[in-house]
Write a protein that holds these residues in place. Structure first.
Motif, short mmCIF file in Angstrom:
data_model
loop_
_atom_site.label_atom_id
_atom_site.label_comp_id
_atom_site.label_asym_id
_atom_site.label_seq_id
_atom_site.Cartn_x
_atom_site.Cartn_y
_atom_site.Cartn_z
N PRO A 174 0.81 -1.52 -0.04
CA PRO A 174 0.33 -0.41 -0.23
C PRO A 174 0.72 1.13 -0.10
CG PRO A 174 -1.14 -1.80 1.75
CD PRO A 174 0.37 -2.10 0.89
N ARG A 175 2.17 1.06 0.72
CA ARG A 175 3.10 2.25 0.44
C ARG A 175 4.00 2.94 -0.89
NH1 ARG A 175 6.97 3.99 3.66
NH2 ARG A 175 8.91 2.97 2.01
N HIS A 177 1.74 1.90 -3.45
CA HIS A 177 0.26 2.83 -4.07
C HIS A 177 0.66 3.92 -3.46
CE1 HIS A 177 -3.74 2.00 -5.06
NE2 HIS A 177 -3.82 2.85 -5.95
N ARG A 178 0.76 4.48 -2.66
CA ARG A 178 0.57 6.20 -2.18
C ARG A 178 1.47 7.05 -3.11
NH1 ARG A 178 -0.26 3.81 3.12
NH2 ARG A 178 2.20 5.35 3.74
N VAL A 181 0.32 7.06 -6.57
CA VAL A 181 -0.32 8.11 -6.85
C VAL A 181 0.14 10.22 -6.73
CG1 VAL A 181 -2.69 9.32 -5.35
CG2 VAL A 181 -2.40 6.30 -5.98
N LEU A 182 1.11 9.46 -5.84
CA LEU A 182 1.98 10.81 -5.39
C LEU A 182 2.36 11.72 -7.01
CD1 LEU A 182 3.11 11.11 -1.83
CD2 LEU A 182 0.82 12.36 -2.53
N LEU A 208 -1.10 16.53 0.03
CA LEU A 208 -1.31 15.12 -0.12
C LEU A 208 -0.17 14.98 0.29
CD1 LEU A 208 -3.05 15.25 -3.89
CD2 LEU A 208 -3.69 14.65 -1.30
N SER A 212 0.53 12.13 3.14
CA SER A 212 1.07 10.45 2.92
C SER A 212 1.25 9.26 4.04
CB SER A 212 1.66 10.43 2.04
OG SER A 212 2.85 10.50 1.56
N LEU A 214 4.99 8.81 4.22
CA LEU A 214 5.43 8.21 3.38
C LEU A 214 6.83 9.18 3.76
CD1 LEU A 214 4.34 7.95 -0.47
CD2 LEU A 214 4.51 6.19 2.05
#
Length: 292
Positions: A174-175, A177-178, A181-182, A208, A212, A214
């Motif tokens: 999922p990381r 994926h984020r 998206v960024l 964002l 996130s 991240l």
């Protein structure tokens, strides 16, 4: 030199002697748009040299022997203030050293961050997430390693097979994926052209990034804050370091063909000779024989 000597039926030493007499003087004026960059030259005991170009007329202006703040400031101080005030825009990569020197030397000019280096910051952040996930999820690390090029493609350009592989990576991470998206969200920032909308889009994108969670992207918050004006200029003005980077590629090819050039003056002359038809060279003494 050997190729010229063979073509002109003279010795290599004679070609070198003639080439030594070619003198490229410092430019007497500066263009409205000035581009500055560094390249790995390894001449005269210095690891890096500096190139100055006119990106509008596609001309190499000068090659400086070393990337030193004091020496750069001295070089630009040789130009009268009225000439320096004629420079309206300066394109560069996101170098704190270059920005400091150019702000002091050209107080009237706007600094434009290079778009390529800007986009590369986001791509590198995504790559750091991918590497971290590859090392953490050792049981599926090959999935992240063999499909890393898919992450750099635009979402709409993916084939069905690539889309399936992308979804597999997102399933495991999922990381990642984020982070993806960024990256895709930043491509939408580039769609805006006017300053007001670009500033709004950048603020939305940075919000964002902040939410996130991240760590690999958090450094961008500081970078965008510190380089805000230059980044906005990069997205609103048509200037970039594209021509300069192309010159750097030619210099790399020159170095490979020559197996390196240690003498800086000869190295500088050879680089400026690339733009000989547009240059400002003078030959001070003997020339090749008429048979050449």
């Amino acid at each position: 030199f050997k190729a010229v000597a063979t073509h002109c039926h003279v010795s290599v030493n004679q070609v070198i002697r003639v080439f030594k007499e070619i003198k490229y003087s410092r430019p007497t004026t500066l263009p409205p748009v000035l581009s500055i960059d560094e390249f790995k030259g390894n001449a005269a005991g210095q690891k890096y040299q500096v190139i100055l170009t006119d990106p509008e007329s596609h001309k190499i202006l000068d090659i400086l022997p070393k990337r030193d703040t004091t020496e750069l400031a001295k070089y630009f101080a040789q130009f009268p203030r009225y000439i320096r005030n004629n420079v309206k825009y300066i394109t560069m990569d996101m170098s704190l050293q270059f920005r400091s020197v150019m702000r002091d030397s050209f107080p009237q000019a706007q600094i434009v961050a290079d778009r390529f280096h800007l986009i590369r910051l986001i791509t590198f952040a995504l790559e750091r997430v991918r590497k971290a996930e590859q090392n953490t999820l050792s049981n599926v690390s090959r999935t992240f390693k063999t499909n890393k090029r898919i992450l750099t493609k635009h979402f709409k350009a993916l084939t069905d097979k690539e889309f399936t592989k992308l979804m597999d990576m997102f399933h495991y991470s999922p990381r990642l994926h984020r982070a993806y998206v960024l990256k895709q969200a930043f491509s939408r920032v580039l769609m805006f052209k006017d300053k007001e909308n670009i500033q709004w889009a950048i603020d939305q994108w940075l919000s964002l990034v902040a939410s996130s969670e991240l760590p690999e992207f958090k450094s961008l918050l500081k970078t965008f804050k510190f380089w805000r004006e230059e980044i906005v200029n990069a997205l609103t003005l048509p200037y970039s370091n594209g021509f300069t980077e192309g010159c750097n590629n030619k210099i790399k090819a020159l170095k490979r063909c020559a197996f390196g050039i240690q003498n800086f003056e000869r190295f500088r002359n050879r680089i400026l000779f690339i733009n000989a038809k547009k240059g400002h060279a003078t030959i001070t003494s003997h020339v090749l024989p008429k048979s050449a």
